[in-house]
Design a protein around this motif. Structure first.
Motif, PDB file in Angstrom:
ATOM      1  N   GLN A   1       0.449  -7.625   1.672  1.00 56.73           N
ATOM      2  CA  GLN A   1      -0.776  -8.232   1.152  1.00 56.73           C
ATOM      3  C   GLN A   1      -0.574  -9.733   0.942  1.00 56.73           C
ATOM      4  O   GLN A   1       0.564 -10.187   0.761  1.00 56.73           O
TER       5      GLN A   1
ATOM      6  N   GLN B   1       2.663  -2.518   2.668  1.00 57.01           N
ATOM      7  CA  GLN B   1       1.862  -1.397   3.132  1.00 57.01           C
ATOM      8  C   GLN B   1       2.372  -0.938   4.490  1.00 57.01           C
ATOM      9  O   GLN B   1       2.836  -1.743   5.292  1.00 57.01           O
TER      10      GLN B   1
ATOM     11  N   THR C   1       1.836   2.482   0.059  1.00 56.83           N
ATOM     12  CA  THR C   1       2.093   1.168  -0.516  1.00 56.83           C
ATOM     13  C   THR C   1       3.300   1.224  -1.425  1.00 56.83           C
ATOM     14  O   THR C   1       3.709   2.295  -1.879  1.00 56.83           O
TER      15      THR C   1
END
Length: 141
Positions: free
Chosen positions: A116, A123, A137
């Motif tokens: 992210q 992820q 995640t």
């Protein structure tokens, strides 16, 4: 409204032409526990991850006309994990993300990894044997 009613998530179901194969996948990859299932006119397998999450695998109705998953669709790009992060998927988190990712690779499961923008949340996207989208995640994010 849901909070006022005391509503909480109960289960997610997946229909499959091979629920034993699918159950084995979820037990092996995510450690879900097979629990007693009610008797129906069709095969079912119930798996539990915790008291608050169950996965119900239901024998596919042979009369259905809908595709079973992305791999049975006519567009091959639907089975591409790089396109999954915007699509329909079920997400789990794990405490040791790198170890989990290594396990997927050792099993030959095609994945798409990303981090992210915050630089913390890792992820990985992939498919179960029926082509249902999955995301995992890193828990420490």
């Amino acid at each position: 409204m849901a909070a006022a009613l005391g509503a909480c998530f109960n289960h997610l179901s997946r229909e499959s032409s091979d629920i034993e194969r699918l159950a084995n996948f979820y037990q092996e990859i995510f450690g879900l526990e097979r629990i007693e299932s009610p008797k129906f006119d069709f095969k079912v397998i119930w798996l539990r991850q915790s008291p608050s999450f169950c996965l119900h695998l239901i024998e596919r109705d042979p009369q259905t006309k809908l595709p079973e998953g992305p791999w049975s669709a006519t567009d091959d790009s639907l089975a591409d994990p790089t396109k999954l992060f915007r699509g329909h998927h079920l997400c789990f988190d794990v405490a040791n993300f790198d170890s989990f990712l290594q396990t997927l690779k050792e099993k030959g499961i095609e994945t798409h990894e990303r981090t992210q923008p915050n630089g913390k949340t890792k992820q990985v996207f992939f498919f179960d044997p029926d082509g249902n989208g999955l995301e995992v995640t890193s828990r420490d994010s």
